[in-house]
Design an enzyme around this catalytic site. Structure first.
Site, PDB file in Angstrom:
ATOM      1  N   GLU A 166     -51.357  30.890  47.081  1.00  0.00           N
ATOM      2  CA  GLU A 166     -50.931  32.020  48.127  1.00  0.00           C
ATOM      3  C   GLU A 166     -50.601  33.242  47.490  1.00  0.00           C
ATOM      4  OE1 GLU A 166     -49.435  29.084  51.801  1.00  0.00           O
ATOM      5  OE2 GLU A 166     -47.963  30.281  50.582  1.00  0.00           O
ATOM      6  N   GLU A 355     -52.697  22.522  51.537  1.00  0.00           N
ATOM      7  CA  GLU A 355     -51.313  22.342  52.093  1.00  0.00           C
ATOM      8  C   GLU A 355     -51.547  22.182  53.676  1.00  0.00           C
ATOM      9  OE1 GLU A 355     -48.143  25.095  51.123  1.00  0.00           O
ATOM     10  OE2 GLU A 355     -48.826  24.834  48.888  1.00  0.00           O
TER      11      GLU A 355
END
Length: 448
Positions: A166, A355
């Site tokens: 991220e 995720e």
């Protein structure tokens, strides 16, 4: 409802991150990270929580691997703490830190669990932050140096690699909103940081290829589908711009070798133009083996001329949805639409969901069980949409559930529980939740 079966080589995993679970923040020669500094600064984290102990995974990894084995986890995605390897970010190597990850990796393999390593999940060595952190282009070279040590020591036994987790969150929350480490609030800095994060990804991939490592490498982005609030052209354009800033700003350089035009135009209007050597985009866009993303929710966006960017969240739509404990809407179709978008716009890449999961208030009931039925429903609904995308031709290869353990949820401290395993943060006792037993069945049956 008919049974849902996934492809026979589908990888069922779960994921964690070093700072969120390891603890042992100053043991065995580990250096200070920006999250150590940030969490030790009063006012930054809910209830003054820190990751000093977290789940104490550093001392309890054997127990945690036993739990993974009991659930039947096929692959475990974890991150390496850079300051455990290089306490100052560069220079002197800390052998004890390296040995921990060797022990962890070997024990996973002995238990038939495929290790998947994230090189950077937000815990930059503080000593490098003191030199400018990710705003300083030199950090990309320090990252390459660190990556080389990890590749040399673990490259021949780890089949799946993620350079970054991220980068969009590091850039936005860490350097523009300032609610994550290192707590900087400056738009220009956040854009320079985003570029350097991507550049360091490219440099690591190049090195990985030069070292002839027989494994797969990609990057994990944070992505959600951005829906227009209505069919009006201005709402559609607003949603496209919003997705460009949050998603394509990372997807396009990595997969197409350029930044999205509408985003560049907006920043130019704000007086910000990125300048960097022209070779950077060539480096950033080297071929990767898969594109990975973390997905939890979806966005609904409306045109809003009063907002600085020209758009804002469509709250009247958002308030109609059920939400998780994070306040994020539950909209499983968003995962399907996102998978289809990646497949369509980026040339049918191999995709990994790195995720996906949900935070709910879980408590141990009087019967001794943790009956987290909402989480099970969430996972079932999202996996149903993932399967639907596979049926429609998307090359989805793996799914990593976030998270194995309840853990330190960044600025929220220990108040948000994402685990399929409950952790009592006073005693550090682990207990598999109903969702963990449900996931065990999913893995065993390759579906549900």
């Amino acid at each position: 409802m008919s049974k849902i079966t996934f492809p026979k080589d589908f990888i069922w995993g779960s994921a964690t991150a070093a700072y969120q679970i390891e603890g042992a923040y100053n043991e065995d020669g580990k250096g200070e990270s920006i999250w150590d500094r940030f969490s030790h600064t009063p006012g930054n984290i809910a209830d003054g929580h820190t990751g000093d102990v977290a789940c104490d995974h550093y001392h309890r990894y054997e127990e945690d691997i036993k739990i993974m084995k009991e659930i039947g986890i096929k692959s475990y995605r974890f991150s390496i703490s850079w300051p455990r390897i290089f306490p100052e970010g560069t220079g002197k190597l800390n052998q004890k830190g390296l040995d921990f990850y060797k022990r962890l990796t070997n024990l996973l393999l002995e238990n038939g669990i495929m290790p998947a390593i994230t090189l950077y999940h937000w815990d930059l060595p503080q000593k490098l932050q003191d030199k400018g952190g990710w705003k300083n282009r030199d950090t990309t070279d320090y990252f390459t140096e660190y990556s080389e040590v990890i590749f040399k020591n673990l490259g021949d036994i780890v089949p799946i690699w993620f350079t970054h987790n991220e980068p969009g969150v590091v850039s936005l929350l860490g350097h523009f909103l300032g609610i994550h480490a290192p707590g900087i609030k400056d738009l220009r800095t956040s854009l320079e940081v985003s570029h350097n994060l991507l550049l360091s990804h490219g440099k690591a991939v190049k090195l990985f290829r030069e070292m002839n490592i027989d494994a797969q490498i990609g990057i994990a982005l944070n992505l959600s589908y951005h829906y227009p609030a209505s069919e009006k052209a201005e709402d559609i354009e607003a949603a496209e711009l919003s997705f460009s800033l949050a998603g394509r700003w990372y997807l396009d350089p990595v997969l197409k070798g350029r930044y999205p035009e509408n985003a560049l135009k907006l920043y130019k209007k704000k007086g910000i133009e990125l300048s960097f050597p022209e070779d950077d985009l060539k480096l950033i866009s080297q071929p990767i083996d898969f594109i990975a993303f973390n997905n939890y929710s979806s966005e609904f966006i409306k045109y809003d001329p009063s907002s600085e960017s020209g758009f804002s969240p469509a709250n009247s739509i958002l308030e109609k949805f059920e939400k998780t404990d994070m306040g994020w809407i539950i909209y499983p179709e968003g995962l399907y639409d996102l998978l289809m978008l990646l497949d369509r716009d980026y040339g049918k890449p191999n995709i990994v969901i790195s995720e996906n999961g949900a935070a709910f208030k879980d408590e141990i009931g009087s019967n001794g069980k943790i009956e987290d039925t909402k989480r099970i429903q969430y996972l079932k609904d999202y996996l149903t949409q993932a399967h639907r995308a596979i049926q429609d031709g998307v090359n989805l290869k793996a799914y990593y559930l976030w998270s194995l353990l309840d853990n330190f949820e960044w600025a929220y401290g220990y108040n948000k529980r994402f685990g399929i395993v409950h952790v009592n943060f006073d005693t550090l006792e682990r207990k598999i939740k109903d969702s963990g037993y449900w996931y065990k069945e999913v893995i065993k049956n390759n579906g549900f």
